[in-house]
Design an enzyme around this catalytic site. Structure first.
Site, PDB file in Angstrom:
ATOM      1  CB  SER A 104      34.326 -13.279   0.701  1.00  0.00           C
ATOM      2  OG  SER A 104      34.958 -12.067   0.525  1.00  0.00           O
ATOM      3  CB  SER A 143      38.816 -12.756  -2.004  1.00  0.00           C
ATOM      4  OG  SER A 143      38.119 -13.796  -2.011  1.00  0.00           O
ATOM      5  CG  ASP A 153      39.578 -15.528   0.225  1.00  0.00           C
ATOM      6  OD1 ASP A 153      38.453 -15.531   0.315  1.00  0.00           O
ATOM      7  OD2 ASP A 153      40.727 -15.699  -0.584  1.00  0.00           O
TER       8      ASP A 153
END
Lengths: 356, 356, 356, 356
Positions: free
Chosen positions: D232, D270, D272
């Site tokens: 992340s 992830s 993000d």
């Protein structure tokens, strides 16, 4: 009485056995109500999509934001991945962290989750600060755990209970309400269940009729009269239809049309969120499905309209149930938030009064 | 009659002078109705946000998608930049390209636009294929130009006209409708105007009361009875409040709550879009403002609720106007889409009948 | 040469047979280039997701908006329903209506579509007004039809052709480019193909190395030097992976990361749109699937990353192909937009020069 | 060394005094690092948009979700209202609730907030479970309070500190990094600052050059080699440009292009997220502005591109700083996550080595 017992039955479809979100097989609801000194009157309500390991066998889900003046947690992952992996909890605005902590701890502790290092807790809220001394942040993680553990099938307690303990709606005492619809076989035969936590306002209409305070016989209450359209409403939707996450998102978005029928304009200060999930095992995201190419069922776009109709109807009726089943509760400073006088409402609508 | 003339006046706020989108100063509306052999019955309606050069002096705008089964053009740039730079046109589903071509040609030809090489035409539509031989695609760019040129202030023609010529709503003849609200001074004193093109359906409710076909005295019509909840509704919203594009988007989203009050559940096959713009010169995106650091006015989030209430009310009333002002129109194959019998509706609602 | 022929091979995966979007089985591409007096230099490019009846057998699709200063048509229905029902067309900014008209007419005319009354034409564009006299709006519906009819499998012509005839990228002549990736079997073995129409700018980097005009041996050209980061890029993505529309939307969003690697910051004036579809018959929305409960395949979230990697790589390489295969083309006023000098680029990167 | 000290200076604009988010006047950063027995290695980082009462004087803000496999809290209200009203906190995935509890308690306790009953805590996270025994949930609300209290202006500590204590990036030790850009006066003269918490992966590229583990002289480490692209990245962006919330959202979206330049494809696993706010007092949402019609400044769409360029450059450099300033840290089971060997990187890039 519940709205339907009083003769109030919005829409064209019929409810399920309990006229509750739990009519969707496998869904469970639990409440913990918290009252204490210093005007602590709040709580937690938990909705479990199924009785298995929710983290390992995730359910597809869709989210819709009617108005985002709220603190709901867990939404970004639902939007991205289209799934829920925990119980859904409702509580008060300033206690979302503690409810989330409880969800995380409960999830980490479930058998089979020993290696889990990431949990997307889904927690919604409304602001019960007119009734509850919200700045005390009385909810603890164990209250969340207790609400999850208390969850069961069958009839759902409504009104001033759990996360509905301290809510206010249209100036009246609000609370938890629920309702369901069962589609005819030719429309798929699916069940749609809705649970609401009502803390919002506007110009109340019931079955399309404006219900103004001055038209009801209520003992005067300065607190309640000085109401505001702000507040919030959380709407949790379950269905056994095998829907994609995209169609669950569309289903969630329709619930605000049911809220509209009760007189809301989704005011600036309102946190209006809807979350819909499917319990169908044919779309459940089991470990096997999450790890490889798999097949799943899908109910097509072209036949979504009866499901949309169902969620609008059940949302409207769930709101009426929240109002009709609420109890008089004291406000934090003085006076009381009264339950709406059901017989007065029925008289206004020209319906027969309910019994004694 | 218009709804209000028949005693139907939803909501708590008052309309403006014409009870029309043109009550927002500077807004103009023009219609071109197209009828020809082979069942061509369609048209174009143009809404101009102001009377200046729209491309050079853009208006802030917000867009909301209730249900996206539609072909509206120009939305991505509105979302990104928060502004509109052309007239807004409404037409039928298969004629969006021709209407857009007309908007582009008109814009390129305006004095001052000699160097313009990019135009974001905003064109909405509903599907009038039940009444219009839509596959003939009878609308030409010059019809769009004519609708723009026909635009003017003051009262707006409603019903089976312009882009409403061939629309059907709840099984009745639909069309163009409009309404407005003026806020009290303490709520800002702003005007909100709405124009709708109604081609959608559902379980019609008027002022909250279900209005079923079997409850009205209508000469039997097999076409009209075989209706469907599908269709579409385009909602154009104007206000003189100095709003940010974000708050215009929120305003647009509220209009669907007005649609909900008329009985729609935003069915799968419906293209339900709302577009809101501000005419306030204090937020207008003039050449000067677009080229340098500038100041503008802003009406705060905290006071948006009365504007939300206004748009919900005006949308609901605009739909009633579209229905009440429509005329009987033939369907493409056989039979007719009748106008809703207003006196029958009033009787059902327990309202006094209108005069002769 | 194509980039890979010159030794430029971004990423970790291998391309397919043609290193083109047509490596995804069934996908076809067609170009029509339009040149005429008065500096008309424009065109149309058509991408067909499969060779059957696209309207009856729709493909799941996802859309992503990198920056919305553009006029792409058809996006709202793709977002709502997650599907495409027509060929995808690319053209210039002011000719979207004519291309859309061509798509609609072609669709209405296909055998089996005699009863079709609603068509969601998907048309993208970039602004070729630096090279093409765009205000003449030279594209006609028959050009769109011709591009669709010209579509075929196999190698795709790149550079200054079709919708890439008049585009400019980083001050150099841009155009159409394409590339593909084939995943290893353990990652699913799927193919991802990308086609771009490049008209955007920024600080050009090739294989991570800044490529500044002053570092290349180019005959001075005042037009080309006076470039701007504005422009646009259209990105069309095909895959045979059986993806949900949600995962196709995620795939589309990744393509902008490939654009980033070429030096774009998605400038304010750029219309940067990506559209991804799946050709897998196991997710195709056939008449049967659209009318009843059905099963489909699904590739899980957990294994999406190699597909994301593929689309980033193929997008980057497609842009290089568009630049490397472009030809010198005159600008509308004076001077020329030159093709990027490939040998100069290779020298700058320290790669061996290509042959004669 | 920091990247720039090692000669690595991406982009075309210059950094500010500290090459840090704190170059935006008024922004403060504080870290609390938590280490304890049982492999507790985690922390909290706080970013304060200004030094006044953040709740009363809110800052406009925009949010962008690159990939939503994350638990960031507070996003829905930022999206709806376009503003932030608390410090922004970063921590680990399973400790978001405790950090949020700290933010809420701190906000309730600030002078002037005695009547506050609603707080939208903004908390981001990445998963440090490769280094930190994350299931212990070691972060307590007081750690969040301490990070807020520790916040100050000037140089920002980077690497394995605060919320970056336990993060891993591209198989190397990740952490906190920051960078800034100052625009030339002709582009507005504004400052843009970025702070990242890097825990993501992919195919690392530095200044466009692939940096593979096998190309670096590293003592073999089985843990680190067995890396994954998941992880992340949290990206916090500050600017003193007077931007609307819409343009702040666009600014936030551009930061992912900087991430792309480091080799990420925003993998499935992830989280993000990017959050951008403006410190300009001319757009600050003071009590006065929030209660009445007011004026504010606005920087136009047309001049956003240099700001977009700045955020892309500063994000890329902040990631390099996070890598270059990290220290070797043990993993939870065995082995170590080593800091990337800077001299090896420089050698690979053909840059001069740094001093001893």
């Amino acid at each position: 009485p519940r709205a339907r017992e009083a003769g109030i039955a919005p829409g064209i479809y019929q409810p399920g056995t309990h006229n509750a979100i739990t009519d969707v097989s496998g869904v469970q609801v639990g409440h913990v109500t918290i009252t204490a000194e210093d005007n602590v009157r709040t709580g937690v309500t938990a909705i479990l999509p199924h009785t298995g390991n929710l983290y390992q066998d995730k359910v597809p889900a869709g989210f819709s934001q009617g108005n985002g003046y709220g603190k709901m947690m867990g939404t970004t992952q639902v939007i991205e991945l289209g799934e829920i992996e925990t119980p859904i909890l409702l509580t008060n605005t300033l206690s979302v962290p503690e409810a989330a902590a409880g969800v995380i701890e409960w999830t980490l502790a479930q058998p089979g989750n020993e290696a889990v290092r990431s949990v997307n807790a889904v927690v919604g809220e409304t602001n019960d600060g007119r009734i509850n001394n919200i700045r005390l942040r009385a909810v603890r993680p164990q209250h969340a755990l207790a609400a999850i553990e208390a969850a069961g099938p069958g009839p759902v307690e409504e009104g001033s209970i759990g996360a509905g303990m301290g809510t206010v709606s249209f100036g009246w005492k609000g609370g938890i309400g629920t309702s369901s619809r069962v589609l005819p076989q030719e429309a798929g035969g699916f069940t749609v269940g809705v649970l609401v936590q009502t803390n919002y306002g506007g110009e109340l209409t019931i079955m399309g009729t404006p219900v103004r305070r001055q038209d009801l016989q209520v003992p005067g209450d300065p607190l309640a009269v000085a109401t505001s359209p702000d507040g919030s409403v959380m709407i949790i939707i379950a269905t056994d239809a095998p829907l994609s996450d995209r169609n669950l998102e569309r289903l969630a978005a329709r619930s605000f049309l049911g809220i509209a029928r009760t007189g809301s304009v989704m005011s600036n200060g309102s946190g209006d969120y809807a979350l819909a999930f499917s319990t169908a095992t044919s779309v459940r995201r089991t470990i096997t499905r999450r790890e490889q190419l798999h097949t799943l069922q899908d109910w097509p776009n072209e036949h979504m309209t009866p499901l949309f109709q169902s969620v609008v109807e059940a949302t409207e009726e769930a709101v009426y149930n929240a109002l009709f089943k609420a109890s008089n509760v004291d406000g934090i400073s003085a006076g009381q938030y009264p339950a709406i006088p059901v017989d007065g409402v029925l008289q206004l609508l020209g319906y027969p009064a309910t019994g004694p």
